[in-house]
Design a protein around this motif. Structure first.
Motif, PDB file in Angstrom:
ATOM      1  N   LEU A 271      -6.979  -9.069 -11.037  1.00  0.00           N
ATOM      2  CA  LEU A 271      -8.267  -8.483 -10.894  1.00  0.00           C
ATOM      3  C   LEU A 271      -9.415  -9.382 -11.318  1.00  0.00           C
ATOM      4  O   LEU A 271     -10.434  -9.702 -11.052  1.00  0.00           O
ATOM      5  CB  LEU A 271      -8.370  -7.087 -10.950  1.00  0.00           C
TER       6      LEU A 271
ATOM      7  N   GLY B 121      -4.759  -9.372  -0.809  1.00  0.00           N
ATOM      8  CA  GLY B 121      -5.376  -9.074  -1.987  1.00  0.00           C
ATOM      9  C   GLY B 121      -5.794 -10.306  -2.759  1.00  0.00           C
ATOM     10  O   GLY B 121      -6.628 -10.421  -3.631  1.00  0.00           O
TER      11      GLY B 121
ATOM     12  N   GLN C  31      -6.355   2.411 -10.574  1.00  0.00           N
ATOM     13  CA  GLN C  31      -6.492   3.935 -10.618  1.00  0.00           C
ATOM     14  C   GLN C  31      -4.842   4.210  -9.973  1.00  0.00           C
ATOM     15  O   GLN C  31      -4.252   5.299 -10.426  1.00  0.00           O
ATOM     16  CB  GLN C  31      -7.566   4.270  -9.913  1.00  0.00           C
ATOM     17  N   ARG C  32      -4.724   3.817  -8.771  1.00  0.00           N
ATOM     18  CA  ARG C  32      -3.804   4.217  -8.212  1.00  0.00           C
ATOM     19  C   ARG C  32      -2.394   3.928  -8.949  1.00  0.00           C
ATOM     20  O   ARG C  32      -1.232   4.626  -9.187  1.00  0.00           O
ATOM     21  CB  ARG C  32      -3.613   3.565  -6.894  1.00  0.00           C
TER      22      ARG C  32
ATOM     23  N   GLU D 213       0.904  -1.098   0.087  1.00  0.00           N
ATOM     24  CA  GLU D 213      -0.060  -0.017  -0.048  1.00  0.00           C
ATOM     25  C   GLU D 213       0.877   1.385   0.028  1.00  0.00           C
ATOM     26  O   GLU D 213       0.338   2.247  -0.318  1.00  0.00           O
ATOM     27  CB  GLU D 213      -0.878  -0.013   1.314  1.00  0.00           C
TER      28      GLU D 213
ATOM     29  N   THR E 105       2.621   3.241  -4.231  1.00  0.00           N
ATOM     30  CA  THR E 105       2.271   4.252  -5.013  1.00  0.00           C
ATOM     31  C   THR E 105       2.533   5.764  -4.471  1.00  0.00           C
ATOM     32  O   THR E 105       3.210   6.321  -5.232  1.00  0.00           O
ATOM     33  CB  THR E 105       0.645   3.944  -5.166  1.00  0.00           C
TER      34      THR E 105
ATOM     35  N   ASP F 296       0.480  -1.981  -7.325  1.00  0.00           N
ATOM     36  CA  ASP F 296      -0.760  -1.640  -6.174  1.00  0.00           C
ATOM     37  C   ASP F 296      -1.602  -2.802  -6.578  1.00  0.00           C
ATOM     38  O   ASP F 296      -1.637  -3.320  -7.767  1.00  0.00           O
ATOM     39  CB  ASP F 296      -0.925  -0.266  -6.263  1.00  0.00           C
ATOM     40  N   LEU F 297      -2.563  -2.588  -5.536  1.00  0.00           N
ATOM     41  CA  LEU F 297      -3.824  -3.671  -6.061  1.00  0.00           C
ATOM     42  C   LEU F 297      -4.818  -2.925  -6.593  1.00  0.00           C
ATOM     43  O   LEU F 297      -5.892  -3.309  -7.031  1.00  0.00           O
ATOM     44  CB  LEU F 297      -4.298  -4.280  -4.800  1.00  0.00           C
ATOM     45  N   ASP F 298      -4.831  -1.568  -6.690  1.00  0.00           N
ATOM     46  CA  ASP F 298      -5.686  -0.750  -7.251  1.00  0.00           C
ATOM     47  C   ASP F 298      -5.346  -0.039  -8.555  1.00  0.00           C
ATOM     48  O   ASP F 298      -4.318   0.658  -8.874  1.00  0.00           O
ATOM     49  CB  ASP F 298      -6.134   0.434  -6.345  1.00  0.00           C
TER      50      ASP F 298
END
Lengths: 336, 336, 336, 336
Positions: free
Chosen positions: B318, B168, B103-104, B76, B79, B99-101
């Protein structure tokens, strides 16, 4: 005691079974062989000193002394021949698949049950020394509970297009052996199938509405997962291997080869390719299979590969076909 | 020329990179190490004669002479640290996953691009001699067009439950390496994913809404199919192998072992198990990876494992997570 | 055309040849079997439907229709039986060794030559797929000129002491096969032998003035060197492998196994042991050997394993025996 | 504690030891390097930040703070340097062989003993993971009593002729490592040697009164037999394998390779060749060897490879040389 058998179908696999019965299993005599091609029947009969050759399978089935028939004819003839043989009170060995239609399979199995005869289905790989060893290892608990089953099953070259068109598709023709293997190795029912197919070898196979490359995922009720990869063309030969991961270890088998010599030169180590195709790889398995059928009759025991064992992979194959076409996992309960 | 680097994160992987930079790559000097645990930072700094230890990563990033940072802290933090380092004009090596997101990740990559710094993502398996050889064989055309990719990727033991809960999920934590391998070996975009997960090893992993056993099928745009099997517990050790079937042949690799001695006794032939886990198996790969990062900086070339290479496996992960939860194949276009 | 054969000797090897002739080689019929033990002869005759069983080998040899005899009786009977069969105009297959006495061998070979019949000597390993492949690789020039030949030849368990006492010693009983292999693989005469023997397995073998462990070095006229290691007891089974180093590479072969399954557990990888002994390992070689003998007669060609091929390893064996006893290398010219 | 060492000889092996001490063994500092070629000494010193470079080994030995010297200079300098270092009270690591002359070895060992310093001899193969595993297996009793030891030891290419001429011959230059291996693996004295040498690779080696191909048989006092095969040219690379048959099983090791990838195509399975030569194969062994020397000094224990271990293979090598020249087995008691 000498068992008297008749062989229906004098093609590639019929010849193998007839020869094994005539030459390698002393307790049996082959009384008759039938084939729609009279020359094929006659040639096989002559080469093995079989008294009767005919185009008419009923002539074989109704031979008064006959104990059993070995059905190696085209798939669509299996169901009527099984029914006819069962009604005539003959034991039956039938090549895989019993049929591509579940209702017909059920009719065949009902006739067998009603007649009280024995039916063994021809899943020859169950008699291969490597796969037997894998099963023995699992049954002995050496790798604990099975978690992941990996089956590699690849042909050296695609069959003729006419064969492809009549085959029922890769999942019912080729993968069906692997579905049987998945059932042979793990004692838990298969519940769901996801099949991903591609056409990478010959576009004509795609034109015939079939795949030549496929990866199929099976789920067992136990939670274990089986994954099968198929290709109609591994240019190095017939690739038939299995690996099973369990809670206490794993077991895998390599391919058989014509010899075990390895050359080392400045380019590397060079070993042999797998045996070319099923006739070479499963020579001993075919003998052991027929040996087991004969022992089943002699000792009046339950067939090792039953009618239910013949039916189940067809259900999986139909589900796989549906899955590949619809692009989604299919539960076996949708097929039944 | 001596490159000056700072290491952020003094955990297991931070220690490896710091030690490789300090001891095995003569062109580099490690100026500083940061960790939220001051003792960890100080111990690592002392053991490698690194001048500065701190709890504050910004202190590392803003060191005036520093050329690059190696980010090995918790996922986390990746980013924000990438963005901060990029804005400070430092080159960046960042452990996987970015990252796991998504957008980030995109924010991080945008910051990198805007700053014109280099970013290399830590997919260490690309530097393993076995997998490099597989890729070289494919790139050289020796097996023709890839048709089927099989990846076996199994850990020797499950991580602690706390780790599992923050990971995740298996597809973003463990399989992500295999998604990268799938992309590394075949030059065709992955378009669709089907993942079948089970809980067979520890019910607590299921309680944490995760799987410990999984089979994932990837489709490439080319029609090729990749299948990955994962287990959190192969009791015999870290099992990391690949096989690729192509139109002209196949290539596969075995595991590495501590030695190559085999004992034969009346029970059989007994050879060694695979090296225990990633620290043992990928020792040389970690050196080669850092070596490559340093060479990339020295020779001012494009990173071998780019930000886009860091992003893509997260998209697949994902999709796999969604697939396993919804029980259906998921197209990558659903995720983007 | 059907060849009519008689088998002399109904022991272990006689049974194998009789069964192969009767069941696996369609062009032959076995007319008679002789053994000093009438029950043995009768049992073998009955099991294979051979018309005549007798204690008198002359009764077999003089059967008017007989084409050939297969001599599998005790070594000391070989020479008189060969002479008698040759004079009766019958072709001859004779198990190894022809005799332990060179003068008697020469008398036997002279009788064969005078009668113009064919004589094939039973060096079955020449028909093993692995060793054939090694020879083919060498003959094809793939490893260039042979420099070093390594032969591992170990039995799973020592023979009974009575057998040991009558065997002529390990070099004439066991290593003789390896001497033949040394000649089979390299086309250069053996000129000198050095044999080092030990008694490590059973002191009783030493009491019988024999060895149970031996390393023998052969020199070829070409300068190439062959080294053979023998043990009467490899507890893991019959170990029969060869490696040849040549100027352009090397070739080696592994043992055959009952299957190719490997279990991996926390203790290691566990594969199968070699096939137990010569009956298991050379099953196919014995068929190929008899097949070749029959083809030699049918096609009226020179035997693949001639009388001279039967004589040469005895010379080497006598030299090895002398070497081990006198503790010095012995030239073959000392024996002739 | 930091040990201070000096390296004498900046050739191929001197560089390896210096670099391992300087970079991979944190407890040591290299204070000086000597070489008869000043440029070689200076280059090595510079690349590793070693303070002193000299042509004079005495300058190294007499450095007041020095704890130990690592002697990697030409063989004929070993004895005087050992004596000088011992008298100066320095511990000694000396490359193999100590000397080619037994009397000089004895003088060196006497000086070491009198001075009470430690001497370790450079038999690097004792530190190879494969050979360590073989020894561990034997020591643990897993294969019972050793009966037959087979050592394959082949170089990828012959050394320059100048090297050959000064080498003392193949048995003292190359096989000496295998003689040490024979002693390392089996705890029983070697008593007799028979060596058969040939010139098959380069006639110039024969002109230099040496062999390029050899098979050597050793007898242990226990009755066990060791056989070593050597070639100066295995075109596929450095072939270094061992197999030991014991009363309860056997153990063998394969070669190391750069990777474990195997390509299968219609011509066969193609795997990697062995690592090219000793620098590649024994990289880790050289580190472990120096690590062990340093630990021996730090913990003040007996060297793992003693002066006696350095002397014994020279005795065997002298016996082998005599054996090959005189064409007869030679007892070690003839040499002593």
């Amino acid at each position: 005691m000498t068992l008297k058998l008749g062989v229906i179908g004098a093609g590639r696999i019929g010849k193998i079974h007839a020869e094994n019965l005539a030459r390698r299993i002393p307790e049996t005599t082959v009384l008759a062989v039938a084939d729609i091609d009279m020359m094929a029947a006659r040639n096989l009969a002559e080469s093995l000193s079989i008294p009767l050759a005919t185009v008419n399978p009923s002539e074989v089935i109704t031979l008064p002394d006959l104990d059993a028939v070995v059905i190696c004819s085209a798939t669509e003839t299996h169901t009527p021949l099984i029914i006819e043989a069962a009604r005539a009170g003959k034991h039956i060995f039938c090549e895989k698949p019993i049929d591509l239609d579940l209702q017909r399979i059920d009719e065949a199995l009902a006739a067998v049950e009603q007649a009280g005869v024995k039916l063994q289905v021809g899943f020859n790989r169950r008699y291969d020394a490597n796969f037997c060893q894998i099963r023995d290892v699992i049954q002995a608990g050496r790798i604990g509970e099975p978690h992941i089953v990996q089956i590699t099953s690849r042909d050296p070259a695609p069959p003729p297009l006419d064969y492809v068109r009549a085959s029922g598709g890769i999942f019912l023709d080729m993968t069906i052996h692997d579905f049987d293997m998945a059932r042979f190795l793990v004692d838990s029912p298969v519940t769901e199938v996801y099949a991903a197919g591609s056409v990478l070898i010959d576009p004509a196979i795609g034109d015939a509405d079939d795949f030549d490359t496929a990866v199929t995922t099976l789920r067992y009720a136990s939670g274990a997962i089986c994954v099968i990869n198929n290709s109609r063309q591994a240019v190095y030969g017939y690739d038939q291997t299995v690996e099973v991961l369990g809670s206490k270890g794993s077991v895998r088998t390599a391919n058989n080869t014509a010899h075990r010599a390895v050359v080392t030169d400045p380019e590397g180590e060079h070993g042999p390719i797998p045996l070319y195709f099923f006739l070479e790889r499963y020579t001993d398995a075919y003998i052991a299979e027929m040996r087991d059928f004969v022992d089943t009759l002699i000792h009046d025991r339950m067939p090792s590969v039953s009618g239910a064992d013949g039916r189940a992979p067809v259900v999986i194959g139909l589900a796989a076909t549906k899955s590949a076409r619809e692009g989604r996992p299919v539960k076996l309960s949708e097929i039944e």
